[in-house]
Design a protein around this motif. Structure first.
Motif, PDB file in Angstrom:
ATOM      1  N   MET A 281       0.841  -1.200   0.000  1.00  0.00           N
ATOM      2  CA  MET A 281       0.000   0.000   0.000  1.00  0.00           C
ATOM      3  C   MET A 281       0.878   1.253   0.000  1.00  0.00           C
ATOM      4  SD  MET A 281      -2.973  -0.774   2.803  1.00  0.00           S
ATOM      5  CE  MET A 281      -3.679  -2.406   3.016  1.00  0.00           C
ATOM      6  N   LEU A 282       1.901   1.235   0.873  1.00  0.00           N
ATOM      7  CA  LEU A 282       2.818   2.369   0.950  1.00  0.00           C
ATOM      8  C   LEU A 282       3.527   2.571  -0.381  1.00  0.00           C
ATOM      9  CD1 LEU A 282       4.211   4.423   2.945  1.00  0.00           C
ATOM     10  CD2 LEU A 282       5.986   2.683   3.234  1.00  0.00           C
ATOM     11  N   GLU A 283       4.023   1.462  -0.957  1.00  0.00           N
ATOM     12  CA  GLU A 283       4.770   1.554  -2.212  1.00  0.00           C
ATOM     13  C   GLU A 283       3.937   2.180  -3.322  1.00  0.00           C
ATOM     14  OE1 GLU A 283       5.913  -1.336  -5.921  1.00  0.00           O
ATOM     15  OE2 GLU A 283       5.584  -2.252  -3.956  1.00  0.00           O
ATOM     16  N   TYR A 284       2.798   1.571  -3.630  1.00  0.00           N
ATOM     17  CA  TYR A 284       2.023   2.005  -4.786  1.00  0.00           C
ATOM     18  C   TYR A 284       1.409   3.393  -4.586  1.00  0.00           C
ATOM     19  CZ  TYR A 284       2.305  -2.591  -7.003  1.00  0.00           C
ATOM     20  OH  TYR A 284       2.747  -3.726  -7.622  1.00  0.00           O
ATOM     21  N   THR A 285       0.897   3.645  -3.387  1.00  0.00           N
ATOM     22  CA  THR A 285       0.247   4.930  -3.142  1.00  0.00           C
ATOM     23  C   THR A 285       1.242   6.077  -3.212  1.00  0.00           C
ATOM     24  OG1 THR A 285      -1.393   3.852  -1.727  1.00  0.00           O
ATOM     25  CG2 THR A 285      -1.175   6.236  -1.536  1.00  0.00           C
ATOM     26  N   ILE A 286       2.368   5.948  -2.509  1.00  0.00           N
ATOM     27  CA  ILE A 286       3.373   7.001  -2.503  1.00  0.00           C
ATOM     28  C   ILE A 286       3.993   7.150  -3.891  1.00  0.00           C
ATOM     29  CG2 ILE A 286       5.577   7.715  -1.533  1.00  0.00           C
ATOM     30  CD1 ILE A 286       3.277   7.995   0.396  1.00  0.00           C
ATOM     31  N   ALA A 287       4.243   6.028  -4.572  1.00  0.00           N
ATOM     32  CA  ALA A 287       4.841   6.099  -5.905  1.00  0.00           C
ATOM     33  C   ALA A 287       3.922   6.808  -6.891  1.00  0.00           C
ATOM     34  CB  ALA A 287       5.169   4.689  -6.405  1.00  0.00           C
ATOM     35  N   ALA A 288       2.637   6.487  -6.865  1.00  0.00           N
ATOM     36  CA  ALA A 288       1.697   7.145  -7.773  1.00  0.00           C
ATOM     37  C   ALA A 288       1.616   8.640  -7.488  1.00  0.00           C
ATOM     38  CB  ALA A 288       0.311   6.514  -7.637  1.00  0.00           C
ATOM     39  N   ALA A 289       1.677   9.010  -6.216  1.00  0.00           N
ATOM     40  CA  ALA A 289       1.678  10.431  -5.864  1.00  0.00           C
ATOM     41  C   ALA A 289       2.942  11.108  -6.366  1.00  0.00           C
ATOM     42  CB  ALA A 289       1.549  10.594  -4.349  1.00  0.00           C
TER      43      ALA A 289
END
Length: 534
Positions: free
Chosen positions: A110-118
């Motif tokens: 969750m941390l990876e994908y959410t922060i990366a997309a942001a």
């Protein structure tokens, strides 16, 4: 026992069959999905930050990160071909090491994908404001509307990054419409940016001056644990640019013939992109130079720091690669190709949304599978009756990404995202070894070659890069993990389908019939038809 809840492979497959997603993606679409995510932020946005950490040694950084990703990709390919359902590292950990570790991995994803997309949304905003508005329209977007507030690591005078917020919401809407439609749009965007980067390589590589690479390692190879500088420190940061291939594995449940197509998509997209990364980095540094701006102690100023911003404001650094927010377009302008540089800026403006698309796709599928297992609220597993997509969780994910993009800066976001992905890759390598021991006879249409070397190399490589991230990013992961464990023991553990004995178990017959959605043939046309039971 806490670690005793291991979900069987039969139960995982049965759950996927009961509440499955529409299979519409082939090998080419998966490869383009991977390319669409990999080629993007690392080249268009993070090249300057990488050069500030390593100087010309950035090319070695790309090779190191690429090698770690390659061995991790081989582990991913075996698992996705054997367990072709959504969930990526979360699902594999659930099937090998138990529910608690699976939750930790899913929480890290969750941390990876959410922060990366942001982070990519913020990078796209830079090209939109710099190339589209400023260069072509002569419009200067106010800082208050183009950057996050200084209190959250943004810039002075910033209030909200409005373009970043809007692009995240637009991509969310596209994903809700449908997976296949998103893949078609992604294919067009991939073609645009691959063409743009090919032109960049053709113009810069012949103009390389070897003197620009001297000194080649101004910050050294290993800057020290928690410093985030040197060749290894830069490799840890730009590792963010390679994470697209694991998003391919999250699409396994929506793929025709996943045993064949998913490994092709993972390994193919990674190898293709690694070559591009090294060539583009060589062209950028070899033409205008890529020396970092050093502090008084002889080490580079931290990328994204206020002091580096002050140095970049000085006239002598006006043309420096490490000071550019749109690095590749800046390089072409500096060597006399201003119009082509602007076109490349337009290409980045058009292409970066494909990265956001794949990251949001991966995040929503992780949420979807965790909800299907009972670890998240059941509303997260709702599928739209018309579009056949997990619309509710896609909308929630997109809203979170949009808020993060509106207020946080790109450099810090990338390092934080890397902590989650490096942990997930490590667990995938462990899962391969566990399944080889526990299920030696399990059908594997793709087997990781030299697994005795590849899996340990993945574990060591990921942990080595992890400890070379900046200390601030390293501290985020344990805090995030503690929050996740509080959620797990406070909500998820008591509602887990596995813990309540609600998992389905698939009992194969002599002639097993594949499930299907009425009116939709999920079988790959190249596969022979299955004989019905007698």
């Amino acid at each position: 026992m806490i670690f005793g809840r291991v979900k069987s492979l039969d139960a995982i497959r049965a759950a996927a069959e009961k509440k499955s997603l529409h299979r519409s993606l082939g090998a080419l679409q998966l490869t383009l999905f991977g390319i669409g995510c990999i080629i993007g932020t690392g080249i268009f946005v993070l090249t300057a930050a990488g050069a500030q950490k390593a100087g010309p040694g950035l090319m070695i950084s790309f090779a190191i990160a690429g090698f770690v990703c390659l061995v991790a990709a081989l582990c991913y390919a075996e698992l996705t071909s054997s367990v072709p359902v959504s969930g990526s590292a979360y699902t594999y950990t659930y099937a090998t090491m138990g529910e608690v570790l699976a939750w930790i991995v899913g929480w890290a994803l969750m941390l990876e994908y959410t922060i990366a997309a942001a982070a990519v949304s913020v990078g796209w905003s830079g090209y939109f404001a710099g190339t589209i508005l400023n260069e072509f329209m002569g419009i200067s977007l106010p800082t208050a509307l183009s950057a996050g507030p200084l209190a959250l690591g943004g810039v002075e005078g910033g209030f909200i990054n409005l373009p970043a917020l809007l692009i995240a919401l637009l991509i969310t809407w596209l994903l809700i419409i449908g997976t296949n439609e998103s893949a078609k749009v992604n294919a067009v965007l991939v073609a645009i940016k691959v063409t743009a980067l090919t032109i960049f390589i053709a113009l810069t590589v012949p103009a390389i001056e070897l003197a620009k690479f001297n000194p080649f390692l101004p910050a050294g190879v290993f800057g020290g644990i928690g410093t985030g500088v040197g060749v290894v420190g830069a490799a840890a940061t730009i590792f963010f640019a390679y994470v697209g291939f694991d998003a391919v594995s999250t699409a396994a449940e929506e793929t025709k013939n996943p045993q064949r197509n998913v490994p092709i998509g993972i390994v193919g997209s990674l190898l293709f992109c690694t070559v591009f990364y090294i060539l583009v980095a060589a062209g950028a540094i070899g033409t205008i130079g890529g020396q970092p701006i050093m502090g008084p102690d002889g080490t580079p100023w931290p990328a994204g720091s206020e002091e580096l911003a002050r140095q970049c404001a000085m006239p002598e650094y006006a043309g420096a690669l490490v000071c550019s927010n749109e690095a590749l377009a800046h390089v072409l302008r500096e060597i006399g190709y201003s119009s082509i540089g602007n076109i490349l800026g337009v290409a980045a403006f058009l292409a970066l949304p494909s990265v956001i698309l794949v990251l949001l796709f991966g995040q929503s599928r992780i949420f979807f599978v965790m909800s299907r297992d009972g670890l998240l609220p059941p509303s997260f597993a709702k599928i739209h009756p018309k579009y056949k997509t997990p619309y509710f969780v896609t909308g929630v994910t997109g809203a979170i990404v949009a808020v993060g993009a509106a207020f946080l800066p790109v450099g810090q976001l990338a390092d934080i995202a890397n902590t989650g992905v490096l942990l997930a890759f490590t667990m995938v390598a462990v899962a391969v070894l566990v399944l080889r021991k526990r299920e030696p006879d399990m059908e594997r249409s793709f087997r990781t070659p030299l697994v005795w070397f590849v899996a340990p190399a993945t574990i060591f490589g990921c942990m080595f890069l992890l400890v070379n991230l900046p200390l601030e990013a390293l501290l985020v992961l344990p805090v995030w993990t503690v929050v996740g464990l509080l959620v797990y023991f406070g909500y998820s553990r008591s509602r887990s389908h596995l813990g309540r004995g609600l998992t389905e178990v698939h009992e194969p017959e002599i002639h097993d019939i594949e499930p299907s959605i009425p009116g939709v043939d999920e079988r790959d046309p190249l596969d022979p038809p299955k004989t019905p039971p007698v």
